[in-house]
Design a protein around this motif. Structure first.
Motif, mmCIF file in Angstrom:
data_model
loop_
_atom_site.group_PDB
_atom_site.id
_atom_site.type_symbol
_atom_site.label_atom_id
_atom_site.label_comp_id
_atom_site.label_asym_id
_atom_site.label_seq_id
_atom_site.Cartn_x
_atom_site.Cartn_y
_atom_site.Cartn_z
ATOM 1 N N VAL A 214 0.813 -10.821 8.131
ATOM 2 C CA VAL A 214 -0.094 -10.445 7.062
ATOM 3 C C VAL A 214 0.451 -10.811 5.684
ATOM 4 O O VAL A 214 -0.281 -10.853 4.703
ATOM 5 C CB VAL A 214 -0.416 -8.940 7.140
ATOM 6 C CG1 VAL A 214 0.789 -8.111 6.718
ATOM 7 C CG2 VAL A 214 -1.649 -8.588 6.327
ATOM 8 N N ASP A 215 1.748 -11.093 5.597
ATOM 9 C CA ASP A 215 2.354 -11.450 4.311
ATOM 10 C C ASP A 215 1.847 -12.773 3.757
ATOM 11 O O ASP A 215 2.113 -13.106 2.596
ATOM 12 C CB ASP A 215 3.882 -11.505 4.443
ATOM 13 C CG ASP A 215 4.524 -10.128 4.402
ATOM 14 O OD1 ASP A 215 3.785 -9.143 4.564
ATOM 15 O OD2 ASP A 215 5.748 -10.043 4.215
ATOM 16 N N ALA A 216 1.107 -13.539 4.561
ATOM 17 C CA ALA A 216 0.589 -14.822 4.079
ATOM 18 C C ALA A 216 -0.356 -14.644 2.893
ATOM 19 O O ALA A 216 -0.487 -15.535 2.055
ATOM 20 C CB ALA A 216 -0.137 -15.554 5.211
ATOM 21 N N GLN B 221 -0.024 -1.583 8.016
ATOM 22 C CA GLN B 221 -0.663 -2.884 8.183
ATOM 23 C C GLN B 221 -1.997 -2.949 7.452
ATOM 24 O O GLN B 221 -2.347 -3.971 6.850
ATOM 25 C CB GLN B 221 -0.869 -3.165 9.678
ATOM 26 C CG GLN B 221 0.406 -3.406 10.459
ATOM 27 C CD GLN B 221 0.985 -4.790 10.205
ATOM 28 O OE1 GLN B 221 0.318 -5.669 9.678
ATOM 29 N NE2 GLN B 221 2.248 -4.984 10.579
ATOM 30 N N THR B 222 -2.757 -1.855 7.483
ATOM 31 C CA THR B 222 -4.051 -1.838 6.788
ATOM 32 C C THR B 222 -3.871 -1.979 5.287
ATOM 33 O O THR B 222 -4.632 -2.691 4.615
ATOM 34 C CB THR B 222 -4.815 -0.543 7.110
ATOM 35 O OG1 THR B 222 -5.049 -0.481 8.525
ATOM 36 C CG2 THR B 222 -6.143 -0.476 6.378
ATOM 37 N N ILE B 223 -2.869 -1.310 4.733
ATOM 38 C CA ILE B 223 -2.593 -1.424 3.295
ATOM 39 C C ILE B 223 -2.277 -2.873 2.942
ATOM 40 O O ILE B 223 -2.804 -3.427 1.949
ATOM 41 C CB ILE B 223 -1.431 -0.497 2.894
ATOM 42 C CG1 ILE B 223 -1.876 0.962 2.908
ATOM 43 C CG2 ILE B 223 -0.889 -0.862 1.518
ATOM 44 C CD1 ILE B 223 -2.888 1.337 1.847
ATOM 45 N N LEU B 224 -1.444 -3.539 3.727
ATOM 46 C CA LEU B 224 -1.098 -4.928 3.437
ATOM 47 C C LEU B 224 -2.320 -5.845 3.536
ATOM 48 O O LEU B 224 -2.504 -6.740 2.712
ATOM 49 C CB LEU B 224 -0.007 -5.403 4.397
ATOM 50 C CG LEU B 224 1.373 -4.758 4.227
ATOM 51 C CD1 LEU B 224 2.353 -5.332 5.243
ATOM 52 C CD2 LEU B 224 1.903 -4.944 2.810
ATOM 53 N N ARG B 225 -3.154 -5.607 4.533
ATOM 54 C CA ARG B 225 -4.349 -6.431 4.681
ATOM 55 C C ARG B 225 -5.320 -6.212 3.517
ATOM 56 O O ARG B 225 -5.978 -7.150 3.047
ATOM 57 C CB ARG B 225 -5.042 -6.126 6.013
ATOM 58 C CG ARG B 225 -4.263 -6.611 7.231
ATOM 59 C CD ARG B 225 -4.965 -6.221 8.526
ATOM 60 N NE ARG B 225 -6.267 -6.861 8.628
ATOM 61 C CZ ARG B 225 -6.469 -8.074 9.112
ATOM 62 N NH1 ARG B 225 -5.442 -8.795 9.529
ATOM 63 N NH2 ARG B 225 -7.682 -8.581 9.182
ATOM 64 N N ALA C 115 6.918 -4.046 -5.654
ATOM 65 C CA ALA C 115 5.465 -4.201 -5.776
ATOM 66 C C ALA C 115 4.965 -5.189 -4.735
ATOM 67 O O ALA C 115 5.661 -6.148 -4.366
ATOM 68 C CB ALA C 115 5.099 -4.676 -7.170
ATOM 69 N N VAL C 116 3.747 -4.952 -4.256
ATOM 70 C CA VAL C 116 3.071 -5.884 -3.357
ATOM 71 C C VAL C 116 1.719 -6.200 -3.988
ATOM 72 O O VAL C 116 0.911 -5.298 -4.235
ATOM 73 C CB VAL C 116 2.887 -5.293 -1.955
ATOM 74 C CG1 VAL C 116 2.264 -6.326 -1.027
ATOM 75 C CG2 VAL C 116 4.212 -4.805 -1.387
ATOM 76 N N GLY D 252 8.302 -0.106 12.554
ATOM 77 C CA GLY D 252 8.073 -0.878 13.774
ATOM 78 C C GLY D 252 7.818 -2.342 13.487
ATOM 79 O O GLY D 252 8.451 -3.231 14.058
ATOM 80 N N SER D 253 6.888 -2.615 12.573
ATOM 81 C CA SER D 253 6.546 -4.004 12.261
ATOM 82 C C SER D 253 7.568 -4.649 11.334
ATOM 83 O O SER D 253 7.726 -5.871 11.344
ATOM 84 C CB SER D 253 5.154 -4.068 11.620
ATOM 85 O OG SER D 253 5.101 -3.271 10.446
ATOM 86 N N ILE D 254 8.277 -3.853 10.530
ATOM 87 C CA ILE D 254 9.206 -4.420 9.547
ATOM 88 C C ILE D 254 10.485 -4.952 10.187
ATOM 89 O O ILE D 254 10.969 -6.024 9.844
ATOM 90 C CB ILE D 254 9.559 -3.366 8.478
ATOM 91 C CG1 ILE D 254 8.328 -3.058 7.616
ATOM 92 C CG2 ILE D 254 10.712 -3.831 7.596
ATOM 93 C CD1 ILE D 254 8.545 -1.937 6.636
ATOM 94 N N MET D 255 11.046 -4.213 11.164
ATOM 95 C CA MET D 255 12.380 -4.597 11.626
ATOM 96 C C MET D 255 12.672 -4.335 13.096
ATOM 97 O O MET D 255 13.626 -4.884 13.639
ATOM 98 C CB MET D 255 13.440 -3.846 10.807
ATOM 99 C CG MET D 255 13.448 -2.337 11.047
ATOM 100 S SD MET D 255 14.690 -1.443 10.077
ATOM 101 C CE MET D 255 13.856 -1.294 8.502
#
Length: 356
Positions: free
Chosen positions: A304-306, A279-283, A222-223, A157-160
């Motif tokens: 959140v990618d910032a 989203q929580t994982i990215l944050r 990797a992130v 949903g958030s990706i594309m």
């Protein structure tokens, strides 16, 4: 769904034995509720009652099947977004109507389905499947040609998805869109029950039935936190990554896939943080909890990618195929054809841009 005749009963007493709802007069608003499973209509000119199967019955059957799927009344109520009392009422009415026990309530074991319950569930699923086939047939003939219900693996949903659907609207004009975001086993159930028209998933299982269209392959990457020394690297090996605390996207099937990737490392990962939310994982990565491995790479950075850096992995690890699944066969509506082709175009553009 319209009322469907289930035969005749010749007296109010017989109507009561059938545990049905009695309606006097075609325009009467007075209802006598005996059970939710039937409705009896009294003809004005003769003492004859017509029995009809309510559309509500199908909904209640889906409630009972949800208890079987989730193993508890509370979880079924949460999945259906209704009260637990509604679930209990549906089960009680069915057990009373058919004179059988569907579930056994056992202390310490929760809800256990009986042998008779298994047969009831199997028959209920056939009926619900027939309803799904009917709905798909009608939708494929354009009755709801401006509406589409899409089931998504949650991260998509958030990706594309907003960008893809914006392109679909450019081609087709205004359409009504409903997105249902869930894990992959849940999406399969929604598709099989006709609650969505199409699903967008990875090919990680369960085994899907229907028309499967490959959209593209998403390689793991990797992130890492933007403040980490790892963020300065153009690429990173799985052995370098595993030395750091790892965050795990703990969705069903995703866990198994990610664990398979770490089998290529020299040591086991230290899972310092787990969440079912993309989203929580990215944050959490942005906050310095550790690093993670994900697949789909958004074409445009998310908000959140910032605080993170996405880095290709050096190893050629198993990738995951993104695909759509639907049950329309050769009767697929135009809106779904456009949606699938737009997904392919978008994915191909995003992949080419990352290679450039």
């Amino acid at each position: 769904m319209p009322w469907q005749s289930i035969g005749f009963v010749t007296s109010r007493r017989r109507a009561a034995k059938l545990r049905c709802r009695v309606v006097t007069g075609s325009n009467s608003k007075e209802y006598h509720q005996i059970t939710p499973f039937c409705k009896i209509h009294l003809h004005k000119d003769r003492n004859t009652f017509y029995g009809y199967l309510m559309s509500q019955t199908l909904k209640q059957l889906s409630y009972i099947c949800a208890v079987r799927d989730h193993g508890s009344f509370a979880k079924a109520a949460h999945a259906k977004n209704i009260s637990q009392s509604s679930i209990l009422a549906a089960v009680d009415a069915a057990e009373q109507e058919f004179g059988l026990q569907i579930f056994s309530r056992q202390k310490g074991r929760g809800v256990v389905i009986t042998a008779a319950g298994e047969r009831f569930i199997a028959a209920a699923r056939r009926l619900l499947g027939a309803e799904s086939d009917f709905n798909r047939e009608m939708r494929s003939q354009g009755l709801d040609g401006r509406q589409v219900r899409i089931g998504l693996f949650e991260p998509f949903g958030s990706i594309m998805m907003v960008e893809v659907l914006d392109r679909v609207r450019d081609r087709l004009g205004d359409i009504s869109i409903e997105l249902i975001e869930a894990d992959q086993p849940s999406l399969k159930r929604y598709l099989d029950r006709g609650e969505v028209d199409i699903i967008l998933v990875y090919d990680l299982g369960p085994d899907f039935d229907g028309n499967m269209e490959v959209i593209g392959r998403a390689s793991p990457h990797a992130v890492v936190p933007a403040s980490s020394p790892l963020a300065q690297k153009a690429s990173i090996s799985i052995n370098e990554l595993v030395k750091h605390p790892i965050l795990l996207l703990s969705l069903p099937l995703t866990v198994t896939y990610i664990m398979t990737l770490f089998d290529y490392a020299d040591q086991r990962p230290n899972f310092a943080f787990k969440s079912r939310s993309y989203q929580t994982i990215l944050r959490a990565v942005a906050s310095g909890f550790g690093a993670t491995i994900l697949n789909a790479w958004p074409r445009e950075p998310l908000l959140v990618d910032a605080g993170i850096k996405r880095i290709p992995l050096k190893e050629k690890l198993p990738s995951a195929t993104i695909m759509t699944v639907d049950h329309y066969g050769d009767r697929r509506p135009e809106v779904l054809e456009v949606f699938i082709q737009t997904l392919r175009d978008y994915f191909q553009e995003a992949y080419q841009e990352r290679l450039a």
